[in-house]
Design an enzyme around this catalytic site. Sequence first.
Site, mmCIF file in Angstrom:
data_model
loop_
_atom_site.group_PDB
_atom_site.id
_atom_site.type_symbol
_atom_site.label_atom_id
_atom_site.label_comp_id
_atom_site.label_asym_id
_atom_site.label_seq_id
_atom_site.Cartn_x
_atom_site.Cartn_y
_atom_site.Cartn_z
ATOM 1 N N CYS A 236 -5.333 -68.216 -5.379
ATOM 2 C CA CYS A 236 -5.613 -67.945 -4.013
ATOM 3 C C CYS A 236 -7.231 -67.557 -3.829
ATOM 4 O O CYS A 236 -7.875 -67.711 -4.874
ATOM 5 C CB CYS A 236 -4.658 -66.537 -3.574
ATOM 6 S SG CYS A 236 -3.116 -66.905 -3.452
ATOM 7 N N HIS B 115 -6.454 -63.720 1.045
ATOM 8 C CA HIS B 115 -5.778 -62.266 1.063
ATOM 9 C C HIS B 115 -7.062 -61.108 0.431
ATOM 10 O O HIS B 115 -8.064 -61.461 -0.160
ATOM 11 C CB HIS B 115 -4.716 -62.193 0.199
ATOM 12 C CG HIS B 115 -4.723 -62.443 -1.495
ATOM 13 N ND1 HIS B 115 -5.312 -61.655 -2.048
ATOM 14 C CD2 HIS B 115 -4.148 -63.357 -1.923
ATOM 15 C CE1 HIS B 115 -5.420 -62.282 -3.365
ATOM 16 N NE2 HIS B 115 -4.667 -63.389 -3.236
#
Length: 168
Positions: free
Chosen positions: A143, A127
């Site tokens: 992440c 992301h």
Amino acid sequence: MKISRRTVVTGMGAAALAGCSTATPDRFRTYDGPPVTRIQAFKGKRKLQLLNGERLLKDYNFELGFEPTKHKQFEGDGRTPEGAYLIDRRNPNSRFHLSLGISYPNINDLNFARSHGLSPGGDIFIHGTPNPFSNEKDWTWGCIAVTNDEIEEMYAMVRNGTPIYIYP
């Protein structure tokens, strides 16, 4: 030719609004190059590569979770997984600009966590950032974070079903 006061005022208002515009480039780009057939992420080097076969198309630097050198095992451990996964979903409304979902946990991850009576966690993504001026290192809770400009590019290039290999 006589110009009415109303025409002048309307024109000035439109010009003022145009000058105050905060329009940004469209974050949904298009890509017509060779398909991305594989993604490789090297946690130790903080390098992510998009490949077509053996040909490198793009590479990026990235940030990780809180314990970047260890494999994710349980929900809340802040680690980034290692192993073979797929890009399995897309989130155009991510609070981290745009995001590409990683199919963690796989069956091995699930079995390991269950053998310890715990959840493996989930919601692991590539992301962008919530704050383009963030200078924090390893803040992602597992992440893989790139810049917003880079996730826009990846979002256009990478399709669901693309394999991703995450290495130590």
